[in-house]
Design an enzyme around this catalytic site. Structure first.
Site, PDB file in Angstrom:
ATOM      1  N   TYR A  69      88.998  43.740 125.962  1.00  0.00           N
ATOM      2  CA  TYR A  69      89.110  42.964 127.204  1.00  0.00           C
ATOM      3  C   TYR A  69      89.128  41.460 126.974  1.00  0.00           C
ATOM      4  O   TYR A  69      89.044  40.696 127.923  1.00  0.00           O
ATOM      5  CB  TYR A  69      87.958  43.339 128.149  1.00  0.00           C
ATOM      6  CG  TYR A  69      88.187  44.660 128.806  1.00  0.00           C
ATOM      7  CD1 TYR A  69      88.232  45.811 128.037  1.00  0.00           C
ATOM      8  CD2 TYR A  69      88.400  44.775 130.174  1.00  0.00           C
ATOM      9  CE1 TYR A  69      88.464  47.046 128.607  1.00  0.00           C
ATOM     10  CE2 TYR A  69      88.636  46.005 130.751  1.00  0.00           C
ATOM     11  CZ  TYR A  69      88.660  47.134 129.964  1.00  0.00           C
ATOM     12  OH  TYR A  69      88.893  48.355 130.536  1.00  0.00           O
ATOM     13  N   LYS A 127      83.798  55.519 118.908  1.00  0.00           N
ATOM     14  CA  LYS A 127      84.855  56.272 118.223  1.00  0.00           C
ATOM     15  C   LYS A 127      84.857  55.789 116.771  1.00  0.00           C
ATOM     16  O   LYS A 127      85.884  55.366 116.214  1.00  0.00           O
ATOM     17  CB  LYS A 127      86.198  55.999 118.933  1.00  0.00           C
ATOM     18  CG  LYS A 127      87.367  56.828 118.449  1.00  0.00           C
ATOM     19  CD  LYS A 127      87.398  58.225 119.021  1.00  0.00           C
ATOM     20  CE  LYS A 127      88.570  59.001 118.435  1.00  0.00           C
ATOM     21  NZ  LYS A 127      88.518  60.438 118.740  1.00  0.00           N
ATOM     22  N   ASP A 186      84.406  51.263 130.985  1.00  0.00           N
ATOM     23  CA  ASP A 186      85.262  51.166 132.168  1.00  0.00           C
ATOM     24  C   ASP A 186      85.716  52.572 132.579  1.00  0.00           C
ATOM     25  O   ASP A 186      85.606  52.988 133.730  1.00  0.00           O
ATOM     26  CB  ASP A 186      86.477  50.287 131.813  1.00  0.00           C
ATOM     27  CG  ASP A 186      87.229  49.818 133.042  1.00  0.00           C
ATOM     28  OD1 ASP A 186      86.798  50.145 134.163  1.00  0.00           O
ATOM     29  OD2 ASP A 186      88.250  49.125 132.872  1.00  0.00           O
TER      30      ASP A 186
END
Ligand code: NAD
Length: 332
Positions: A123, A170, A227
């Site tokens: 972001y 991840k 998000d």
């Protein structure tokens, strides 16, 4: 008396804000509102969607309640929400999702909190074209921001009497970026031996949440996963109309509904004010108005369970104003 910065917002923002103020006043919380405009209304009035006085007011009061702000798609000004978070370094995005009796949802007794890192990851908006046919976006994860958000999550768990923190990542694929986030979480977890700690890979987390959501209490994760998964959690408990969010930093905190400005319902007295009201409950807790917060939350829960004086998206037939009036009466 606490002074709170108030941004009514765009679209349905002004209606749900009026509804929220009515309920807060009925609950007896003593607040002086410092109203400032941002977004479309500010653009019309001041020729900028984010006048300096918005940031100045939030810096001064340290706490704000904000309606949704419209972000033009594709072109036009950049997200004011993102700008506010950046400008005030509101690094922790807190999104609780809890089932209400009376709403038809896939599960009962869900009570989860997503804590999303709010300042970095994909972001930061650092993107560029590589030639004509490829594009790159830079994912930034720092030790400082990762440790800070994980420490916030553990502190939150301790204060809210939650037993477990799950870090979502991840790191099997993004060994450096998500690896650093996971390493930071592990390190911080050692400072909180009384809170159980586990990690979960984000794809598995998505499946677990829609099969056995009760396994989780507090989940902490980088920006993008936060998000997406917080919206998944909203879906688990009845949708965007009821979930609040808080953006918290060292110097200021800004409370808002998770949903957007729903332009199609603007001015129609049909927007659901519950998410904004729940955002105000979080805000009241933050400023120490615990009694008012508790009364509003109880009244909303009872109203939803009874199922009559609520808006159409929740299965009722009341307008925004009628729902607010019913809540104000109960809260009093
Ligand atoms: P949205 O949340 O405004 O609406 C999505 C759908 O959810 C609506 O069509 C409606 O059916 C339902 N919905 C959401 N909240 C509701 C409520 N309170 N009452 C009744 N129904 C409700 O999302 P969008 O359409 O993607 O975005 C509209 C605008 O809002 C965009 O400009 C977007 O950038 C902005 N936005 C702002 C914020 C924010 O201020 N934090 C967050 C998300 C979107």
């Amino acid at each position: 008396m606490n002074t709170v910065t108030l941004i009514k917002g765009d679209g349905i923002g002004p209606e749900i804000t009026e509804a929220t103020i009515k309920v807060i006043e009925a609950a007896g919380a003593r607040i002086k509102w410092e109203e400032v405009s941002a977004g479309e209304s500010a653009l019309k009035k001041f020729n900028t969607p984010l006048p300096a006085e918005v940031i100045e007011s939030l810096r001064r009061t340290g706490v704000g309640l904000k309606g949704p702000l419209t972000t033009p798609v594709g072109s036009g000004y950049r997200s004011i929400n993102v700008a506010l978070r950046k400008e005030l370094d509101l690094y922790a995005n807190l999104r609780p999702a809890k089932t209400y009796r009376g709403l038809t949802t896939p599960f009962e007794n869900v009570d989860l909190v997503v804590i999303r890192e709010n300042t970095e990851d994909l972001y930061t908006g650092i993107e560029h074209m590589v030639g004509d046919d490829a594009a790159e976006s830079i994912k930034i994860i720092t030790r400082k921001a990762s440790e800070r958000i994980c420490r916030y999550a553990f502190r939150y768990a301790q204060n809210a009497d939650r037993k477990k923190v799950t870090v979502v990542h991840k790191a099997n694929i993004m060994k450096l970026t998500d690896g650093l986030f996971l390493e930071s979480a592990r390190k911080v977890s050692e400072e909180y031996p009384e809170v159980e700690f586990e990690d979960c890979i984000v794809d598995n987390m998505a499946m677990q949440l829609v099969m056995k959501p009760w396994q989780y209490e507090v989940m902490v994760m980088p920006n993008l996963y936060g998000d997406i998964l917080s919206e998944l959690c909203a879906g688990l408990v009845g949708g965007l109309g009821i979930v609040p969010g808080a953006n918290i930093g060292e110097q200021a905190a800004l409370f808002e509904p998770v949903h957007g400005s729903v332009p199609k319902y603007a001015g129609q007295n049909r927007a659901n004010p519950a998410a904004m009201i729940m955002a105000s409950v979080l805000m009241l807790g933050y400023i120490g108005e615990n009694e008012a917060a508790w009364r509003i939350e109880q009244a909303l829960s009872d109203l939803i369970e009874e199922g009559r004086e609520i808006t159409p998206d929740l299965g009722g037939s009341a307008g925004t104003r009628e729902m607010a009036q019913a809540l104000a009466t109960r809260v009093r």
